[in-house]
Design an enzyme around this catalytic site. Structure first.
Site, short mmCIF file in Angstrom:
data_model
loop_
_atom_site.label_atom_id
_atom_site.label_comp_id
_atom_site.label_asym_id
_atom_site.label_seq_id
_atom_site.Cartn_x
_atom_site.Cartn_y
_atom_site.Cartn_z
N MET A 152 19.64 -15.04 -42.52
CA MET A 152 20.96 -14.11 -42.48
C MET A 152 22.02 -14.42 -43.49
O MET A 152 23.35 -14.85 -42.99
CB MET A 152 21.52 -13.85 -40.89
CG MET A 152 20.55 -13.36 -40.15
SD MET A 152 19.86 -11.83 -40.64
CE MET A 152 21.21 -10.64 -40.16
N ILE A 206 23.34 -14.28 -47.68
CA ILE A 206 23.40 -13.59 -48.70
C ILE A 206 23.15 -14.82 -49.87
O ILE A 206 23.90 -15.89 -50.06
CB ILE A 206 24.80 -12.87 -49.37
CG1 ILE A 206 24.88 -11.74 -48.03
CG2 ILE A 206 24.80 -12.33 -50.74
CD1 ILE A 206 26.23 -10.94 -48.27
N LEU A 207 22.17 -14.58 -50.86
CA LEU A 207 21.77 -15.53 -51.94
C LEU A 207 22.41 -15.44 -53.05
O LEU A 207 22.72 -14.03 -53.53
CB LEU A 207 20.14 -15.55 -51.85
CG LEU A 207 19.72 -15.91 -50.49
CD1 LEU A 207 18.28 -15.51 -50.33
CD2 LEU A 207 19.67 -17.58 -50.32
N ASN A 213 11.29 -10.62 -48.48
CA ASN A 213 12.07 -10.51 -47.22
C ASN A 213 11.47 -9.39 -46.65
O ASN A 213 11.25 -8.34 -47.00
CB ASN A 213 13.60 -10.12 -47.91
CG ASN A 213 14.81 -10.01 -46.84
OD1 ASN A 213 14.67 -10.78 -46.16
ND2 ASN A 213 15.50 -8.83 -46.51
N HIS A 259 13.04 -6.73 -43.91
CA HIS A 259 14.40 -5.87 -43.40
C HIS A 259 14.13 -4.67 -42.39
O HIS A 259 13.40 -4.02 -42.76
CB HIS A 259 14.88 -5.34 -44.94
CG HIS A 259 16.42 -4.76 -44.64
ND1 HIS A 259 17.41 -5.47 -44.22
CD2 HIS A 259 16.96 -3.39 -44.63
CE1 HIS A 259 18.54 -4.75 -44.16
NE2 HIS A 259 18.04 -3.34 -44.18
N THR A 289 15.41 -9.75 -55.15
CA THR A 289 15.84 -9.90 -56.32
C THR A 289 17.14 -9.93 -56.14
O THR A 289 17.97 -10.10 -54.99
CB THR A 289 15.87 -8.54 -57.25
OG1 THR A 289 16.37 -7.37 -56.25
CG2 THR A 289 14.36 -8.09 -57.56
N GLU A 299 6.92 -4.91 -37.55
CA GLU A 299 7.20 -6.14 -38.45
C GLU A 299 6.15 -7.19 -38.51
O GLU A 299 5.98 -7.64 -39.31
CB GLU A 299 8.93 -6.86 -38.16
CG GLU A 299 9.90 -5.99 -38.53
CD GLU A 299 11.07 -6.56 -38.26
OE1 GLU A 299 11.29 -7.72 -38.76
OE2 GLU A 299 12.27 -5.88 -38.00
C1 GRF Z 1 13.95 -8.84 -37.90
O1 GRF Z 1 14.17 -7.92 -37.35
C2 GRF Z 1 14.21 -8.85 -39.45
O2 GRF Z 1 13.68 -7.70 -40.03
C3 GRF Z 1 15.75 -8.98 -39.73
O3 GRF Z 1 16.00 -10.23 -38.63
C4 GRF Z 1 15.13 -10.05 -37.57
C5 GRF Z 1 14.54 -11.30 -37.22
O4 GRF Z 1 13.70 -11.54 -36.33
N1 GRF Z 1 15.85 -9.50 -41.09
P1 GRF Z 1 12.77 -12.81 -35.82
O5 GRF Z 1 13.91 -14.02 -36.11
O6 GRF Z 1 11.80 -12.88 -36.71
O7 GRF Z 1 12.34 -12.44 -34.34
#
Ligand code: GRF
Length: 235
Positions: A98, A100-101, A115, A117, A149, A182
């Site tokens: 979390m 910003i790069l 990444n 998202h 990017t 995910e």
């Molecule tokens: C996920 O929903 C991911 O998409 C977002 O942050 C959450 C991370 O979940 N960027 P975890 O730490 O992998 O459980």
């Protein structure tokens, strides 16, 4: 011989800030042999998070680099870059990282950093994606994996998975549903990359030599998608 036994494992560094359930999906894939990778290190910008525990449990090296210890974004990113490169990764995975790069950092890793998202990009870049989808009365939420990017959540999209938004859906219930997909699409992306099927070229995600459409490969939990993935992996 399976498709994952013919090449040497891809060296991967995973960046996290929290629970690390996506990291766990990668650890599980490495352990059960479905992912031809070796997770070299897990780096968190927050101490004490569950993701670090998950890595420690399976003896993966961990590092904590707190952004609070640095005067500027540039100084933090420089330290992060040096630490990542000390593990010589072929791929860097942002899995719930979390921060910003800076542009310099993203340029350095372009084409070898992805990444995950929690939205159907290009909708809802940034934070509070689930609530924003609910507030907009969208029929679906979802997740996207993209190459990183300089543009926040804006690099070429590799893969997306949709989930239906039901009546009375809350941000938490939608987040839980999205996390389950995910955990499918992130390992699959890493597998494609590890098998040298996936690259970034001219700001496009390219899978098996073909540019993917702007919203990436549309993953669904069904036989047809599995068959297509099988063909792609064996191509
Ligand atoms: C996920 O929903 C991911 O998409 C977002 O942050 C959450 C991370 O979940 N960027 P975890 O730490 O992998 O459980």
């Amino acid at each position: 011989m399976t498709d994952t036994q013919t090449i040497s494992p891809l060296r991967v560094v995973v960046l996290i800030s929290g629970s690390g359930s996506n990291l766990q999906a990668l650890i599980d894939g490495q352990k059960n042999g479905s992912l031809p990778i070796e997770i070299m290190a897990v780096i968190s910008n927050k101490a004490g998070v569950k993701g670090l525990e998950r890595a420690e449990q399976v003896s993966i090296a961990t590092r904590v680099i707190s952004h609070k210890d640095f005067d500027s974004r540039e100084a933090f990113d420089q330290k992060l870059l040096t630490e990542i490169e000390s593990f010589s990764p072929g791929l860097v995975v942002l899995a719930g990282f979390m921060r910003i790069l800076t542009e310099g950092f993203t340029q350095h890793f372009v084409g070898r950093m992805i990444n995950i998202h929690p939205s159907l990009l290009p909708k809802y870049q940034g934070l509070h994606t689930h609530q924003r989808a609910i507030d907009a009365n969208d029929s679906h939420g979802g997740a996207s994996v993209h190459f990183v990017t300089a543009e926040l959540d804006g690099g070429p999209i590799i893969i997306q998975a949709k989930v239906a938004i039901d009546d009375n859906e809350t941000s938490d219930s939608l987040a839980a549903k999205v996390l389950t997909v995910e955990h499918k699409i992130l390992p699959l992306t890493v597998k494609w990359f590890a098998l040298n099927k996936l690259t970034m070229a001219a700001n496009n995600a390219v899978l098996c030599g073909e540019s993917l459409p702007p919203q990436g490969f549309q993953w669904q939990d069904n036989e047809e998608t599995n068959r297509l993935i099988d063909v792609l992996v064996k191509a």
